[in-house]
Design a protein around this motif. Structure first.
Motif, mmCIF file in Angstrom:
data_model
loop_
_atom_site.group_PDB
_atom_site.id
_atom_site.type_symbol
_atom_site.label_atom_id
_atom_site.label_comp_id
_atom_site.label_asym_id
_atom_site.label_seq_id
_atom_site.Cartn_x
_atom_site.Cartn_y
_atom_site.Cartn_z
ATOM 1 N N THR A 51 0.830 -1.211 0.000
ATOM 2 C CA THR A 51 0.000 0.000 0.000
ATOM 3 C C THR A 51 0.862 1.259 0.000
ATOM 4 O O THR A 51 0.528 2.250 -0.651
ATOM 5 C CB THR A 51 -0.958 0.027 1.204
ATOM 6 O OG1 THR A 51 -0.217 -0.075 2.423
ATOM 7 C CG2 THR A 51 -1.959 -1.113 1.124
ATOM 8 N N MET A 52 2.000 1.216 0.710
ATOM 9 C CA MET A 52 2.905 2.366 0.698
ATOM 10 C C MET A 52 3.476 2.586 -0.694
ATOM 11 O O MET A 52 3.493 3.720 -1.209
ATOM 12 C CB MET A 52 4.034 2.163 1.708
ATOM 13 C CG MET A 52 5.020 3.329 1.813
ATOM 14 S SD MET A 52 6.365 3.325 0.579
ATOM 15 C CE MET A 52 7.398 2.004 1.234
ATOM 16 N N ARG A 74 0.815 3.860 -3.028
ATOM 17 C CA ARG A 74 0.511 5.265 -2.727
ATOM 18 C C ARG A 74 1.513 6.194 -3.410
ATOM 19 O O ARG A 74 1.186 7.319 -3.790
ATOM 20 C CB ARG A 74 0.527 5.458 -1.210
ATOM 21 C CG ARG A 74 -0.122 6.731 -0.722
ATOM 22 C CD ARG A 74 -0.528 6.642 0.746
ATOM 23 N NE ARG A 74 0.498 6.071 1.601
ATOM 24 C CZ ARG A 74 0.314 4.994 2.377
ATOM 25 N NH1 ARG A 74 -0.839 4.373 2.392
ATOM 26 N NH2 ARG A 74 1.285 4.541 3.132
ATOM 27 N N GLU A 75 2.738 5.709 -3.577
ATOM 28 C CA GLU A 75 3.804 6.491 -4.225
ATOM 29 C C GLU A 75 3.941 6.126 -5.702
ATOM 30 O O GLU A 75 4.959 6.450 -6.326
ATOM 31 C CB GLU A 75 5.131 6.244 -3.511
ATOM 32 C CG GLU A 75 5.140 6.637 -2.040
ATOM 33 C CD GLU A 75 4.997 8.133 -1.824
ATOM 34 O OE1 GLU A 75 5.297 8.897 -2.771
ATOM 35 O OE2 GLU A 75 4.588 8.535 -0.718
ATOM 36 N N ASN A 76 2.930 5.427 -6.247
ATOM 37 C CA ASN A 76 2.977 4.974 -7.646
ATOM 38 C C ASN A 76 4.242 4.167 -7.909
ATOM 39 O O ASN A 76 4.824 4.232 -8.996
ATOM 40 C CB ASN A 76 2.863 6.161 -8.613
ATOM 41 C CG ASN A 76 2.512 5.722 -10.020
ATOM 42 O OD1 ASN A 76 1.849 4.711 -10.227
ATOM 43 N ND2 ASN A 76 2.981 6.469 -11.006
ATOM 44 N N SER A 136 -1.233 -4.819 -7.564
ATOM 45 C CA SER A 136 -0.380 -4.101 -8.520
ATOM 46 C C SER A 136 0.213 -5.077 -9.536
ATOM 47 O O SER A 136 1.431 -5.238 -9.634
ATOM 48 C CB SER A 136 0.748 -3.364 -7.783
ATOM 49 O OG SER A 136 0.246 -2.419 -6.865
ATOM 50 N N HIS A 176 3.312 2.881 9.294
ATOM 51 C CA HIS A 176 2.580 2.793 8.033
ATOM 52 C C HIS A 176 1.166 2.258 8.244
ATOM 53 O O HIS A 176 0.255 2.590 7.474
ATOM 54 C CB HIS A 176 3.354 1.927 7.037
ATOM 55 C CG HIS A 176 4.593 2.593 6.527
ATOM 56 N ND1 HIS A 176 4.570 3.525 5.507
ATOM 57 C CD2 HIS A 176 5.896 2.488 6.906
ATOM 58 C CE1 HIS A 176 5.793 3.953 5.273
ATOM 59 N NE2 HIS A 176 6.617 3.345 6.106
ATOM 60 N N THR A 188 -2.107 4.082 6.807
ATOM 61 C CA THR A 188 -3.041 3.366 5.932
ATOM 62 C C THR A 188 -4.445 3.337 6.523
ATOM 63 O O THR A 188 -5.442 3.481 5.802
ATOM 64 C CB THR A 188 -2.546 1.937 5.672
ATOM 65 O OG1 THR A 188 -1.202 1.983 5.162
ATOM 66 C CG2 THR A 188 -3.422 1.227 4.651
ATOM 67 N N GLU A 236 -6.005 6.574 5.870
ATOM 68 C CA GLU A 236 -6.393 6.705 4.454
ATOM 69 C C GLU A 236 -7.651 5.915 4.126
ATOM 70 O O GLU A 236 -8.566 6.422 3.457
ATOM 71 C CB GLU A 236 -5.241 6.232 3.561
ATOM 72 C CG GLU A 236 -5.550 6.261 2.070
ATOM 73 C CD GLU A 236 -4.453 5.622 1.238
ATOM 74 O OE1 GLU A 236 -4.609 5.559 0.008
ATOM 75 O OE2 GLU A 236 -3.435 5.185 1.815
#
Length: 357
Positions: free
Chosen positions: A161-162, A165-167, A195, A292, A296, A299
């Motif tokens: 997820t981190m 979040r940063e693509n 992903s 994190h 998350t 978010e």
């Protein structure tokens, strides 16, 4: 009599069994009798960076010694809290031993917090205990899997997820060291689900190649002996091994294509020191899961976070049924032996160790 495995902080492979008389409880205290816990590479990380992140402070020992934290199940053996009856079963952070006394606070139907003074400076993530009778994550048929993979899976989930979040920092691939480790497998699984456009490359020892390939979690598996041949493509590296020489080799092989470097674990204890020279490319950033998790949850919201983890976890448990077997061992000395074997890097990645102290 309560028994606990003490580890020498100066020589992590040296253990001793400590016997202590069971003392009377104070008000709102409860005594947990440890039923079972898993011994994994994650516990080795707790020991290796125990001083840096205060993992030794959760279960205090005499100077020079530490008690390695474990994830597992326990039963309330005695209680002086009106809302925690004897016989309740719980899941959470436990010492490598037979008993734990907690100062119960914020008690609800689903769990409680250990409010002991010595635990307050550390992350509250590790002081929460789930009551199994009302725990949505509890599956009586999957208790071994939860101990072996649960905390590690959440770390893998949070890494994904981190990164997302940063693509993925513009990367097309994620390179994972110690690909046979449970946290690396969790990350590979979560990345495959969430992903799929990111190529998953696992690095492992030659002896573990067949096992890692058999999991089907990686698009490509490369041995440490040949990782200099990594094809330069935009990538991030997630280091679960803690081996400075391997990480340097990966940085050098990827060169300017390396977008981000994350340090998570320390399974290769013998290789955690290196030349001391700065690595080429981006400086590695330490990943601390509780921080994190907070980000998350903020978010996604608590409910959204629980649902996302639960869905991915169910898929992961189903996938691991085929390639990880459980080795049940009894006794505190068996726990110490399992710890020493895992510390030495001799544990079979296809076997999960669960100890009933």
């Amino acid at each position: 009599m309560a028994q606990t495995v003490w580890v020498s902080k100066a020589e992590l492979g040296t253990t001793t069994i400590r016997d202590d008389e069971i003392a009377p409880l104070g008000e709102h205290e409860a005594r947990l009798r440890v039923e079972s816990f898993a011994v994994t590479a994650n516990n080795i990380t707790y020991a290796v960076i125990g001083d840096m992140f205060r993992y030794w402070d959760f279960f205090p020992a005499e100077p020079g010694f530490g008690i390695v934290p474990m994830w597992g199940h326990a039963i309330i053996e005695d209680s002086r809290h009106p809302d925690l009856p004897v016989g309740d079963r719980v899941y959470g952070y436990l010492p490598m031993g037979t008993h734990l006394v907690v100062l119960a606070d914020h008690v609800t139907a689903t769990g409680f917090v250990d409010a002991a003074a010595h635990r307050q400076p550390m992350s509250p993530f590790y002081s929460q205990y789930s009551r199994l009778s009302a725990d949505p994550e509890h599956d009586p048929a999957r208790e071994d899997a939860r101990m072996l993979f649960g905390p590690l899976f959440k770390t893998g989930f949070l890494i994904e997820t981190m990164m997302a979040r940063e693509n993925w920092f513009g990367a097309e691939a994620v390179v994972m060291t110690s690909a046979s480790s449970k946290t690396a497998m969790a990350l590979a699984h979560c990345a495959r689900l969430a992903s799929p456009q990111v190529k998953r490359i696992g690095l492992t020892s030659a002896t573990n190649m067949a096992f890692v390939q058999s999991t089907g979690l990686y698009d490509e598996v490369i041995s440490y002996d040949t990782c200099r041949q990594l094809r330069p493509l935009p990538a991030v590296v997630v280091d679960f091994a803690g081996n400075a020489n391997i990480l340097r080799t990966v940085h050098e092989a990827l060169g300017d294509c390396l977008k981000y470097s994350s340090l998570v674990g320390a399974t290769h204890v013998e290789g955690r020191s290196g030349s001391g020279d700065p690595l080429p490319g981006p400086a590695p950033v330490l990943f601390f899961a509780p921080d994190h998790a907070t980000a998350t949850i903020k978010e996604l919201g608590p409910k959204g976070f629980a649902e996302a983890v639960g869905k991915s976890w169910a898929d992961f448990v189903a996938a691991t049924d085929g390639f990880v077997t459980v080795d049940h061992r009894d006794g505190v000395e068996a726990a110490a032996e399992a710890y020493r074997t895992t510390l030495a890097g001799k544990a079979d990645p296809a076997v999960g160790i669960v100890v009933r102290p």
